[in-house]
Design a protein around this motif. Structure first.
Motif, short mmCIF file in Angstrom:
data_model
loop_
_atom_site.label_atom_id
_atom_site.label_comp_id
_atom_site.label_asym_id
_atom_site.label_seq_id
_atom_site.Cartn_x
_atom_site.Cartn_y
_atom_site.Cartn_z
N HIS A 174 0.81 -1.21 0.00
CA HIS A 174 0.00 0.00 0.00
C HIS A 174 0.85 1.27 0.00
CE1 HIS A 174 -3.50 -2.53 0.68
NE2 HIS A 174 -2.88 -3.08 1.72
N SER A 175 2.16 1.11 -0.01
CA SER A 175 3.03 2.29 -0.02
C SER A 175 2.86 3.06 -1.32
CB SER A 175 4.49 1.85 0.14
OG SER A 175 5.35 2.97 -0.02
N LYS A 176 2.82 4.36 -1.21
CA LYS A 176 2.69 5.23 -2.38
C LYS A 176 4.05 5.73 -2.86
CE LYS A 176 -1.98 6.73 -1.20
NZ LYS A 176 -2.89 7.89 -0.91
N ASP A 177 5.12 5.33 -2.17
CA ASP A 177 6.46 5.70 -2.61
C ASP A 177 6.83 4.92 -3.86
OD1 ASP A 177 6.42 7.19 -0.36
OD2 ASP A 177 7.96 6.06 0.72
N ARG A 178 7.71 5.52 -4.69
CA ARG A 178 8.21 4.83 -5.87
C ARG A 178 9.74 4.87 -5.82
NH1 ARG A 178 4.93 5.90 -11.30
NH2 ARG A 178 5.73 3.79 -11.61
N PHE A 179 10.36 3.79 -6.23
CA PHE A 179 11.80 3.64 -6.10
C PHE A 179 12.46 3.60 -7.46
CE2 PHE A 179 9.83 2.10 -2.30
CZ PHE A 179 10.64 2.56 -1.29
N GLY A 180 13.66 4.18 -7.54
CA GLY A 180 14.29 4.28 -8.84
C GLY A 180 15.80 4.32 -8.78
N TYR A 181 16.35 4.60 -9.94
CA TYR A 181 17.80 4.63 -10.11
C TYR A 181 18.15 5.81 -11.00
CZ TYR A 181 22.53 3.16 -11.39
OH TYR A 181 23.88 3.12 -11.59
N VAL A 182 19.26 6.50 -10.66
CA VAL A 182 19.74 7.63 -11.45
C VAL A 182 20.93 7.18 -12.27
CG1 VAL A 182 20.67 9.97 -11.39
CG2 VAL A 182 18.94 9.28 -9.72
N ALA A 183 20.85 7.30 -13.59
CA ALA A 183 21.92 6.86 -14.48
C ALA A 183 22.41 8.04 -15.31
CB ALA A 183 21.44 5.75 -15.41
N ASP A 184 23.71 8.14 -15.45
CA ASP A 184 24.32 9.21 -16.24
C ASP A 184 24.69 8.64 -17.62
OD1 ASP A 184 25.73 11.28 -17.35
OD2 ASP A 184 26.91 11.71 -15.55
N LEU A 185 24.01 9.12 -18.66
CA LEU A 185 24.26 8.63 -20.02
C LEU A 185 25.39 9.38 -20.71
CD1 LEU A 185 20.63 8.13 -21.40
CD2 LEU A 185 22.05 6.56 -20.08
N GLY A 186 25.86 10.47 -20.11
CA GLY A 186 26.92 11.24 -20.74
C GLY A 186 26.41 12.03 -21.94
N ASP A 187 27.30 12.31 -22.88
CA ASP A 187 26.92 13.06 -24.08
C ASP A 187 26.14 12.14 -25.02
OD1 ASP A 187 28.26 15.72 -23.80
OD2 ASP A 187 30.01 14.42 -23.54
N ILE A 188 25.03 12.65 -25.53
CA ILE A 188 24.17 11.87 -26.43
C ILE A 188 24.17 12.53 -27.80
CG2 ILE A 188 21.84 11.07 -26.87
CD1 ILE A 188 21.32 10.99 -23.94
N ASP A 189 24.61 11.78 -28.81
CA ASP A 189 24.58 12.32 -30.17
C ASP A 189 23.28 11.97 -30.88
OD1 ASP A 189 25.13 9.65 -30.14
OD2 ASP A 189 26.74 9.72 -31.63
N VAL A 190 22.75 10.76 -30.61
CA VAL A 190 21.48 10.33 -31.18
C VAL A 190 20.53 10.02 -30.03
CG1 VAL A 190 20.29 8.61 -32.59
CG2 VAL A 190 22.58 9.39 -33.23
N PRO A 191 19.33 10.56 -30.02
CA PRO A 191 18.43 10.35 -28.88
C PRO A 191 17.97 8.91 -28.76
CG PRO A 191 17.27 11.45 -30.66
CD PRO A 191 18.71 11.42 -31.05
N PRO A 192 18.03 8.31 -27.57
CA PRO A 192 17.46 6.97 -27.39
C PRO A 192 15.94 7.03 -27.52
CG PRO A 192 18.10 7.91 -25.28
CD PRO A 192 18.59 8.85 -26.33
N ARG A 193 15.36 5.94 -28.10
CA ARG A 193 13.92 5.93 -28.34
C ARG A 193 13.23 4.71 -27.74
NH1 ARG A 193 13.29 4.90 -33.48
NH2 ARG A 193 15.49 4.49 -33.92
N SER A 194 13.99 3.88 -27.02
CA SER A 194 13.43 2.68 -26.43
C SER A 194 14.26 2.31 -25.22
CB SER A 194 13.45 1.53 -27.45
OG SER A 194 14.80 1.16 -27.74
N TRP A 195 13.76 1.32 -24.44
CA TRP A 195 14.53 0.87 -23.29
C TRP A 195 15.83 0.23 -23.73
CZ3 TRP A 195 15.50 1.94 -18.65
CH2 TRP A 195 16.26 1.06 -17.86
N GLN A 196 15.82 -0.45 -24.87
CA GLN A 196 17.05 -1.06 -25.37
C GLN A 196 18.12 0.01 -25.64
OE1 GLN A 196 13.99 -1.77 -26.51
NE2 GLN A 196 13.79 -3.86 -25.68
#
Length: 487
Positions: A174-196
């Motif tokens: 019943h917790s309303k908290d959400r848990f996550g992770y912070v990732a640094d992708l660095g410089d992006i030349d082409v934008p990612p468009r999927s989880w892959q």
């Protein structure tokens, strides 16, 4: 324009554009108008279709083979070309097919060249579909969570706020908290468009996919860079039945000092160290103080010996919760509560400027003194004192019951003429309104005039502080009074 005229305009614009496409050799099909764009890198078959709001939105252009065109920040999620920036909507130029096709050709030329001198827009959000979760996810300085786990907790106004933490082994369902992770992708030349696309950029030792499959992580915050600019996006992730990961973007925003002051103006950093005193924080002075803080001023002295009365509120910055407080206290509380300024950086002086010593002390301890007292004696005292101290003050006032305002730089610099008188004799005065305790009529100046005069005052204050005065002597503005012109 009537509804019929509007419909006729839209229909004509579409027909006119289609006729231009026919002349250019395009053929209409089920999905739009098909044709070929020739460019230095070859020739690309495209389909041009109309958006629902054409002609007020440009047409849509999609390569027939989406992968025949290199993916870049200038493509939409569905492969359409990004042709018109949000700040390039003047004159509806795209309604001329020839001009539009030239623009498309130029797009391909830039793509063939690798987008030289590309501006680093931070709009990664448009490459992911939105989540059904409509809450706003707020994050502070993400440098404090480098490649680390975070916890978003519910907060006021349908927001979620970031903090450190991982999901407990026996977290409540019943917790309303959400848990996550912070990732640094660095410089992006082409934008990612999927989880892959995202996963291949994240360090493999995190084992993020396993945590997502086990519902230990359902939020991923991505930090990325384009050029010298930093961006961030908050994604919602969950496992799919086929063993993959689904992803949607959440509505998110930075809740940092930098984010909250980025729109203050390009000169805001130059104003952080300036010290400004405002003498008189009534209607005009209170809005002047507010706009100065918004503009970047971080050291204020408020001078006024009056208190907030119920009748002040209609033209004043503060609300009814401040009635009975000294005006300097009320304005200070408002500024501290609503802006990025510390209480210690605002000084309250609950007294009138009634002596030369006081005036000279204000002038000596501040870069600029702004007189919005609407009191002739105070203005005259500050004017003379400024001349003696070889400094300038700004005196702002509203005149003629709100029909004019003026901003004087006193004394004017050598060689500059002072502003002419702006007080007018009005033949037909509106009926005077008196209030108990007042020996003179209440000014009928409307609230918007106080705000407009404050804006002009701040423009001159900034000009003096950065040594680029708007005008050597100031300005006088005569306003149209709708109440009088209607009579």
């Amino acid at each position: 324009m009537t509804t019929a005229e509007y419909d006729e305009y839209v229909a004509y614009s579409r027909q006119h554009f289609e006729e231009g496409l026919i002349r250019a050799g395009y053929i209409e099909g089920d999905t739009g108008w098909r044709g070929t764009i020739a460019h230095p890198g070859g020739a690309t078959d495209v389909v041009i279709s109309f958006r629902a709001r054409f002609p007020f939105q440009p047409p849509r252009v999609v390569p027939i083979d989406p992968d025949s065109v290199v993916w870049s920040w200038h493509r939409e999620l569905d492969g359409a070309l990004c042709l018109v920036a949000e700040d390039d909507h003047d004159d509806l130029w795209w309604t001329e097919a020839s001009a539009f096709l030239e623009h498309v050709t130029a797009w391909f030329e830039q793509a063939d060249a690798g987008w030289p001198n590309d501006r680093p827009d931070l709009d990664l959000e448009r490459y992911f579909h939105p989540s059904e979760d409509q809450r706003l996810y707020l994050y502070d300085d993400l440098a404090g969570y480098p490649n680390g786990f975070v916890r978003f907790r519910p907060s006021s106004n349908n927001t979620m706020r970031i903090g450190s933490g991982t999901r407990p082994p026996k977290a409540s369902k019943h917790s309303k908290d959400r848990f996550g992770y912070v990732a640094d992708l660095g410089d992006i030349d082409v934008p990612p468009r999927s989880w892959q696309d995202v996963a291949v950029r994240i360090a493999p030792d995190v084992d993020l996919d396993r945590r997502i499959r086990n519902y230990l992580v359902d939020i991923v915050v991505l930090i990325y860079r384009r050029g010298i600019h930093d961006g961030a996006i908050v994604l919602e992730v969950w496992p799919t039945e086929d063993g993959g990961t689904a992803v949607r973007r959440l509505r998110a925003a930075a809740d940092t000092t930098a984010a909250k002051t980025a729109r203050a103006g390009v000169v805001a950093p130059l104003l952080h160290g300036a010290r400004v005193a405002i003498v008189g924080v009534g209607a005009l002075g209170s809005f002047t103080a507010d706009l100065l803080v918004r503009a970047g001023i971080r050291h204020l002295t408020l001078v006024d010996d009056d208190i907030v009365m119920p009748g002040n509120l209609i033209r004043h910055l503060v609300g009814p919760e401040m009635v009975g407080l000294p005006k300097v206290t009320a304005v200070k509380r408002h500024l501290v509560a609503r802006h990025e300024i510390a209480a210690d950086d605002i000084e309250e002086l609950g007294e009138a400027v009634s002596s030369g010593d006081f005036a000279m002390e204000l002038l000596a301890s501040h870069d600029l003194v702004v007189d919005t007292s609407a009191d002739f004696a105070t203005t005259a005292l500050l004017h003379v004192s400024a001349g003696s101290a070889r400094k300038q003050i700004i005196s702002a006032s509203i005149q003629n019951d709100g029909a004019a305002y003026r901003v004087d730089l006193l004394p004017p610099p050598e060689g500059a003429d002072p502003l002419p008188s702006s007080r007018a004799d009005v033949d037909e005065q509106p009926p005077a309104v008196f209030e108990a305790g007042c020996g003179s009529p209440i000014s009928p100046t409307p609230p918007h005039v106080a705000v407009e005069a404050a804006s002009a005052t701040v423009r001159h204050v900034i000009g003096l502080l950065i040594e680029r005065p708007v005008h050597l002597s100031g300005e006088v503005r005569n306003l149209v009074d709708p109440a009088r012109t209607a009579q």
